[in-house]
Design a protein around this motif. Structure first.
Motif, short mmCIF file in Angstrom:
data_model
loop_
_atom_site.label_atom_id
_atom_site.label_comp_id
_atom_site.label_asym_id
_atom_site.label_seq_id
_atom_site.Cartn_x
_atom_site.Cartn_y
_atom_site.Cartn_z
N TRP A 60 6.30 -0.39 -1.18
CA TRP A 60 4.92 -0.12 -1.53
C TRP A 60 4.29 -1.45 -1.96
CZ3 TRP A 60 9.04 2.92 -2.48
CH2 TRP A 60 8.97 4.26 -2.09
N TYR A 61 3.19 -1.81 -1.29
CA TYR A 61 2.56 -3.11 -1.54
C TYR A 61 1.07 -2.89 -1.80
CZ TYR A 61 1.25 -8.02 -0.79
OH TYR A 61 0.77 -9.30 -0.93
N ASP A 79 -9.58 -3.86 -0.72
CA ASP A 79 -8.84 -2.68 -1.16
C ASP A 79 -7.78 -2.41 -0.10
OD1 ASP A 79 -7.87 -0.41 -2.30
OD2 ASP A 79 -9.67 0.81 -2.00
N LEU A 80 -6.53 -2.68 -0.41
CA LEU A 80 -5.46 -2.57 0.58
C LEU A 80 -4.25 -1.88 -0.03
CD1 LEU A 80 -4.06 -3.25 3.27
CD2 LEU A 80 -3.54 -5.51 2.34
N ASP A 81 -3.76 -0.86 0.65
CA ASP A 81 -2.52 -0.19 0.28
C ASP A 81 -1.62 -0.14 1.51
OD1 ASP A 81 -2.79 0.85 -2.54
OD2 ASP A 81 -4.63 1.66 -1.66
N VAL A 82 -0.38 -0.59 1.35
CA VAL A 82 0.57 -0.61 2.46
C VAL A 82 1.85 0.09 2.04
CG1 VAL A 82 1.87 -2.06 4.07
CG2 VAL A 82 -0.35 -2.84 3.23
N PHE A 83 2.34 0.95 2.89
CA PHE A 83 3.68 1.52 2.73
C PHE A 83 4.43 1.28 4.02
CE2 PHE A 83 6.58 5.07 3.70
CZ PHE A 83 7.52 4.83 2.71
N SER A 84 5.67 0.82 3.90
CA SER A 84 6.49 0.63 5.10
C SER A 84 7.86 1.24 4.89
CB SER A 84 6.62 -0.86 5.45
OG SER A 84 7.31 -1.54 4.42
N GLY A 301 -0.59 -9.79 -4.86
CA GLY A 301 -0.50 -8.53 -5.58
C GLY A 301 0.91 -8.26 -6.04
N SER A 302 1.28 -6.99 -6.07
CA SER A 302 2.61 -6.58 -6.52
C SER A 302 3.26 -5.70 -5.47
CB SER A 302 2.51 -5.79 -7.83
OG SER A 302 1.93 -6.57 -8.85
N GLN A 303 4.59 -5.68 -5.47
CA GLN A 303 5.29 -4.79 -4.55
C GLN A 303 6.51 -4.17 -5.24
OE1 GLN A 303 8.04 -6.59 -1.46
NE2 GLN A 303 6.64 -8.32 -1.73
#
Length: 312
Positions: A60-61, A79-84, A301-303
């Motif tokens: 989660w980033y 505004d960015l949300d990433v899940f891989s 950011g944070s991950q």
């Protein structure tokens, strides 16, 4: 005393951490990367013993700012949300080359992105979809009483969908080659204290639609950890981990929203803990949290990474 093969498996976090998905707009060749760091930390350069191993990296980033060439915040309304979810299939063989175990693996990433850049009028999202696949068909792993080492060559293929008009595309639209080198040092005979560092060098091809070849990149991931036996079925390994990233070559040309000579740079530091259930279970759970700092020409950011490993 455990046999070396089992000890290597107990210590393993993995040789190579993999594609977590492009974490920024695919419109800009220089802002994406086939290797966003953070997938590995403690014992990053220690490969498991011969056998089959399956790992899934869940990341989660949430980058909160975009940094310019001076490292200052860009007020773009990011505004960015990433899940891989990255699936890695590894086979460490019994074959020896130059005294090392020969291994190979394939990495299949699934990427979910939700992106808004208010200043550019960008708003796009992508549900979990196939990203760019890693084929690492040649790897060597050395194991000695007080150190381990790893060498590997990989090709990253543009299997994910890429569209210049879709900033949240899961693919980046170009091929990459990746060289991996790393080592682990153990500070005691029991191999309970360790320091590991793993490097990757990426050389990129030309991106579809933009005709820009992103500049070559260098990544190092590292970790200091201590292995603690809890009982005859469970080992726990807390540690401090970090990573750094540099683009050391200019892009081939300016791209949409990018300048060729503005190179990316970023750092991160955090902590992790690994739980290893001994045979016959052979299962691991690893939790890692990282905070980025010192970024230039990229997001910051944070991950949080949750990695599950099953070995046979």
């Amino acid at each position: 005393m455990m046999p070396r093969s089992l000890k290597g498996l107990v210590c393993w976090i993995g040789c190579v951490g993999w594609v977590l998905g492009a974490v920024f707009s695919s419109e800009a060749a220089t802002l994406g990367s086939h290797y966003p760091f953070g997938g590995e930390g403690v014992l990053a350069a220690t490969v498991p013993p011969p056998g089959f191993h399956y790992r899934v990296y869940n990341t989660w980033y949430n980058p909160t700012t975009l940094k310019d060439d001076n490292g200052d915040d860009e007020d773009v309304g990011l505004d960015l949300d990433v899940f891989s979810m990255v699936h890695r299939f590894i086979h460490v063989t019994e074959k020896k080359i130059l005294g090392a175990d020969y291994f190979y693996d394939i990495i299949v990433p699934l990427v979910d992105k939700d992106l808004t850049i208010a200043a550019a009028g960008v708003s796009d999202s992508q549900s979990l979809a196939l990203g760019d696949t890693v084929f690492e068909l040649f790897g060597l792993a050395w194991h000695q009483p007080r150190w381990d080492a790893a060498f590997a060559l990989a090709v990253i293929a543009p299997t994910g969908e890429y569209d210049l008009d879709k900033p949240a595309s899961p693919g980046l639209g170009y091929w990459s080659g990746m060289l991996t080198l790393g080592g682990t040092v153990y500070f005691d005979e029991a191999r309970s204290w360790s320091f590991s560092a793993l490097t990757r060098t990426l050389v990129n091809g030309e991106q579809d639609d933009t005709d820009v070849r992103p500049g070559s990149e260098f990544v190092v991931e590292y970790g200091l950890g201590k292995e603690i036996p809890i009982n005859d079925k469970l080992l726990v390994r807390p540690g401090i981990s970090g990573c750094a990233y540099w683009q050391f070559e200019d892009d081939s040309d300016d791209g949409p929203g990018t300048l060729a000579d503005e190179r990316k740079e970023s750092y991160a530091l955090g902590a992790e803990i690994n739980f290893f259930w001994l045979p016959p279970t052979l299962f691991q759970v690893n939790l890692r949290a990282l905070r980025e700092f010192g970024a230039k020409n990229t997001v910051q950011g944070s991950q949080f990474v949750l990695t599950l490993t099953k070995s046979w």
